[in-house]
Design a protein around this motif. Structure first.
Motif, mmCIF file in Angstrom:
data_model
loop_
_atom_site.group_PDB
_atom_site.id
_atom_site.type_symbol
_atom_site.label_atom_id
_atom_site.label_comp_id
_atom_site.label_asym_id
_atom_site.label_seq_id
_atom_site.Cartn_x
_atom_site.Cartn_y
_atom_site.Cartn_z
ATOM 1 N N MET A 206 0.794 -1.031 0.034
ATOM 2 C CA MET A 206 -0.019 0.016 0.106
ATOM 3 C C MET A 206 0.937 1.216 0.013
ATOM 4 S SD MET A 206 -2.578 -1.873 0.389
ATOM 5 C CE MET A 206 -4.177 -1.158 0.926
ATOM 6 N N LEU A 207 0.707 2.116 -0.871
ATOM 7 C CA LEU A 207 1.442 3.157 -1.167
ATOM 8 C C LEU A 207 0.833 4.465 -0.883
ATOM 9 C CD1 LEU A 207 3.681 2.057 -4.210
ATOM 10 C CD2 LEU A 207 4.133 1.557 -2.037
ATOM 11 N N GLY A 208 1.664 5.505 -0.205
ATOM 12 C CA GLY A 208 1.217 6.926 -0.238
ATOM 13 C C GLY A 208 2.251 7.977 0.090
ATOM 14 N N ARG A 209 1.993 8.930 0.109
ATOM 15 C CA ARG A 209 3.004 10.168 0.321
ATOM 16 C C ARG A 209 2.329 11.274 0.982
ATOM 17 N NH1 ARG A 209 7.773 11.619 -3.699
ATOM 18 N NH2 ARG A 209 9.446 12.172 -2.308
ATOM 19 N N GLY A 210 3.114 11.970 2.109
ATOM 20 C CA GLY A 210 2.271 12.843 3.100
ATOM 21 C C GLY A 210 1.122 12.204 3.677
ATOM 22 N N PRO A 211 0.043 12.985 3.663
ATOM 23 C CA PRO A 211 -1.295 12.299 4.310
ATOM 24 C C PRO A 211 -1.611 11.039 3.862
ATOM 25 C CG PRO A 211 -1.342 14.890 3.982
ATOM 26 C CD PRO A 211 -0.282 14.326 3.167
ATOM 27 N N THR A 212 -1.482 11.003 2.563
ATOM 28 C CA THR A 212 -1.965 9.525 2.003
ATOM 29 C C THR A 212 -1.066 8.606 2.472
ATOM 30 O OG1 THR A 212 -0.674 9.381 -0.064
ATOM 31 C CG2 THR A 212 -3.036 10.567 0.037
ATOM 32 N N SER A 235 5.892 4.611 1.850
ATOM 33 C CA SER A 235 6.236 5.970 1.069
ATOM 34 C C SER A 235 6.455 5.323 -0.416
ATOM 35 C CB SER A 235 7.335 7.015 1.374
ATOM 36 O OG SER A 235 7.605 7.707 0.762
ATOM 37 N N ALA A 236 5.577 6.176 -1.342
ATOM 38 C CA ALA A 236 5.704 5.809 -2.711
ATOM 39 C C ALA A 236 7.360 6.169 -3.137
ATOM 40 C CB ALA A 236 4.752 6.787 -3.660
ATOM 41 N N ALA A 237 7.844 7.169 -2.418
ATOM 42 C CA ALA A 237 9.255 7.390 -2.872
ATOM 43 C C ALA A 237 10.154 6.280 -2.222
ATOM 44 C CB ALA A 237 9.652 8.691 -2.169
ATOM 45 N N GLU A 238 9.724 5.759 -1.147
ATOM 46 C CA GLU A 238 10.929 4.785 -0.401
ATOM 47 C C GLU A 238 10.668 3.273 -1.001
ATOM 48 O OE1 GLU A 238 10.055 5.207 3.682
ATOM 49 O OE2 GLU A 238 10.991 7.201 3.992
ATOM 50 N N VAL A 239 9.704 3.224 -1.406
ATOM 51 C CA VAL A 239 9.504 1.791 -2.084
ATOM 52 C C VAL A 239 10.338 1.547 -3.189
ATOM 53 C CG1 VAL A 239 7.865 2.154 -3.861
ATOM 54 C CG2 VAL A 239 7.369 -0.002 -2.808
ATOM 55 N N LEU A 240 10.876 2.264 -3.678
ATOM 56 C CA LEU A 240 12.172 2.006 -4.844
ATOM 57 C C LEU A 240 13.555 1.595 -4.018
ATOM 58 C CD1 LEU A 240 10.777 4.582 -7.328
ATOM 59 C CD2 LEU A 240 10.369 2.186 -7.374
ATOM 60 N N HIS A 241 13.478 1.844 -2.697
ATOM 61 C CA HIS A 241 14.755 1.842 -1.970
ATOM 62 C C HIS A 241 14.798 0.242 -1.458
ATOM 63 C CE1 HIS A 241 16.328 5.911 -3.216
ATOM 64 N NE2 HIS A 241 15.134 6.008 -2.943
ATOM 65 N N GLY A 242 14.749 -0.991 -1.913
ATOM 66 C CA GLY A 242 14.593 -2.035 -1.075
ATOM 67 C C GLY A 242 13.401 -2.740 -1.374
ATOM 68 N N PRO A 243 12.466 -2.210 -1.230
ATOM 69 C CA PRO A 243 11.127 -3.182 -1.096
ATOM 70 C C PRO A 243 10.706 -3.364 -2.344
ATOM 71 C CG PRO A 243 10.691 -1.339 0.554
ATOM 72 C CD PRO A 243 11.952 -1.200 -0.191
ATOM 73 N N VAL A 244 11.136 -2.783 -3.340
ATOM 74 C CA VAL A 244 10.731 -2.890 -5.047
ATOM 75 C C VAL A 244 11.206 -4.511 -5.394
ATOM 76 C CG1 VAL A 244 12.573 -1.843 -5.946
ATOM 77 C CG2 VAL A 244 10.402 -1.987 -7.090
ATOM 78 N N ALA A 245 12.096 -4.722 -4.782
ATOM 79 C CA ALA A 245 12.693 -6.301 -5.155
ATOM 80 C C ALA A 245 11.940 -7.199 -4.853
ATOM 81 C CB ALA A 245 14.041 -6.548 -4.426
ATOM 82 N N LEU A 246 10.784 -7.013 -4.262
ATOM 83 C CA LEU A 246 10.008 -8.136 -3.950
ATOM 84 C C LEU A 246 8.500 -8.005 -5.092
ATOM 85 C CD1 LEU A 246 9.279 -8.272 -0.028
ATOM 86 C CD2 LEU A 246 10.837 -9.735 -1.391
ATOM 87 N N VAL A 253 -0.408 -4.064 -5.985
ATOM 88 C CA VAL A 253 -0.144 -2.699 -5.153
ATOM 89 C C VAL A 253 -1.240 -1.785 -5.445
ATOM 90 C CG1 VAL A 253 1.473 -0.702 -5.327
ATOM 91 C CG2 VAL A 253 2.505 -2.918 -6.006
ATOM 92 N N ILE A 254 -1.685 -1.080 -4.169
ATOM 93 C CA ILE A 254 -2.476 0.038 -4.007
ATOM 94 C C ILE A 254 -1.837 1.343 -3.914
ATOM 95 C CG2 ILE A 254 -4.774 0.985 -3.182
ATOM 96 C CD1 ILE A 254 -5.599 -2.211 -2.698
ATOM 97 N N ALA A 255 -1.963 2.316 -4.731
ATOM 98 C CA ALA A 255 -1.495 3.676 -4.343
ATOM 99 C C ALA A 255 -2.451 4.537 -4.088
ATOM 100 C CB ALA A 255 -0.457 4.270 -5.695
ATOM 101 N N PHE A 256 -2.295 5.335 -2.940
ATOM 102 C CA PHE A 256 -3.437 6.329 -2.574
ATOM 103 C C PHE A 256 -2.770 7.468 -2.950
ATOM 104 C CE2 PHE A 256 -4.152 2.555 0.111
ATOM 105 C CZ PHE A 256 -5.747 2.558 -0.023
ATOM 106 N N ALA A 257 -3.430 8.042 -3.690
ATOM 107 C CA ALA A 257 -2.982 9.671 -4.253
ATOM 108 C C ALA A 257 -4.381 10.437 -4.050
ATOM 109 C CB ALA A 257 -2.618 9.615 -5.634
#
Length: 340
Positions: A206-212, A235-246, A253-257
């Motif tokens: 589940m992804l978001g950034r700031g309040p989401t 965080s949608a920014a942090e998912v690319l730093h390691g978790p993206v490997a899975l 993936v559900i992204a809340f924007a």
């Protein structure tokens, strides 16, 4: 089947309307914050209430421009540490107002000189008694174990408090209009879009950034509580730093924007994950590859973000039932967790 959880989701618009009609205590607390002019705010909460506090962290930092930190309740209850909070405001959040570690930390904050505020659904509770300002979130009885309307009401009460503290008229107007927008959000159905890609899933992001990001955290908890499905919020920014490997083909993936400054970056990251053939859905029309989930436009970025959790609650309740679970009574969980 009409579960308690479904009925309580449907009650959200009326619950926040009650807060708007009975905001005198929030007005007094907001006036106290204006007079105190705290250098920073500290939050005290666990579980869904901590996700509400996380949402309010971003809201306070965006609107009041004051830094917000989360205090570990065990500092008071287990470690016996008293923090110097004399220059701070504290916001403790608990639906029941009974968790001993939350009460202990709120009491310690009050005794140290903080402008302490409790957001609770149980007036006369130990938490209310331990705080300078006790705010009734007015959610009414919540019988389902998984919190829904009390989560939204906690955030909403905090946003009213913020508007009273800062005198922000745009936020005030958005809050007054929110019950109607939330009534529309209650009617949104995400189940047809999501069900097929979740059928064989054992985990999802589940992804978001700031309040989401706070919304994503709450959504991940509800998947675990009601459906036994492992979900993690990033965080949608942090998912690319390691978790993206899975993230493999068909990984959900559900992204809340929301309609705010982070929407474009969330949409871009959602599309990037979709290019990896993950099963990605986003609450944004800006995506080109990810699937689209309907959202309500409220006219304000904070109420936009809060409204996102409402169709998710409706989805996860229906999804839980489709799997043969009872979302009102998740196994191994109880309504009031009395952590010490």
């Amino acid at each position: 089947m009409h579960t308690h959880m479904r009925r309580e989701i449907d009650e959200i618009p009326d619950a926040v309307a009650r807060l708007l009609d009975g905001a005198a205590a929030l007005e007094r607390a907001g006036a106290a914050l204006r007079e105190r002019n705290p250098a920073y705010v500290a939050t005290i909460a666990r579980g869904s209430s901590d996700h509400a506090a996380h949402f309010l962290k971003y809201a306070i930092e965006l609107v009041a421009r004051r830094p917000v930190a989360s205090i570990g309740p065990s500092l008071a209850s287990i470690y016996g540490v008293t923090l110097d909070l004399s220059g701070a405001a504290t916001i403790a959040i608990s639906q029941s107002g009974k968790s001993p570690d939350i009460v202990a930390m709120a009491d310690a904050a009050t005794r140290s000189g903080a402008e302490s505020i409790a957001l609770t659904n149980t007036m006369g509770s130990p938490l209310a008694d331990a705080s300078r300002h006790a705010i009734d979130i007015a959610a009414g009885p919540e019988l389902a174990v998984a919190a829904t309307k009390s989560y939204v009401s906690s955030v909403f009460a905090g946003l009213i408090l913020l508007s009273e503290w800062t005198g922000n008229e745009e936020l005030r107007a958005a809050l007054r209009a929110a019950p109607g927008h939330f009534a529309r959000a209650v009617r949104i159905d995400w189940l047809p879009a999501l069900a097929a890609d979740l059928t064989d899933a054992s985990s999802l992001y589940m992804l978001g950034r700031g309040p989401t990001l706070a919304i994503a955290s709450e959504a991940a908890l509800k998947f675990k509580e009601t459906s036994g499905l492992h979900a993690e919020a990033y965080s949608a920014a942090e998912v690319l730093h390691g978790p993206v490997a899975l993230v493999k083909p068909e990984f959900p993936v559900i992204a809340f924007a929301a309609a705010d400054a982070a929407e474009a970056s969330i949409a871009d990251i959602a599309d990037g994950l979709a290019e990896k053939r993950a099963a990605v859905y986003a609450t944004s029309a800006r995506t080109k590859r990810a699937g689209h989930l309907e959202r309500v436009e409220t006219g304000h970025p904070l109420t936009d973000a809060l409204a996102l959790i409402i169709p998710f609650y409706g989805f996860v309740e229906a999804w839980s039932r489709s799997l043969g679970f009872n979302p009102d009574k998740p196994e191994a969980l109880k309504k009031v967790t009395e952590t010490r």
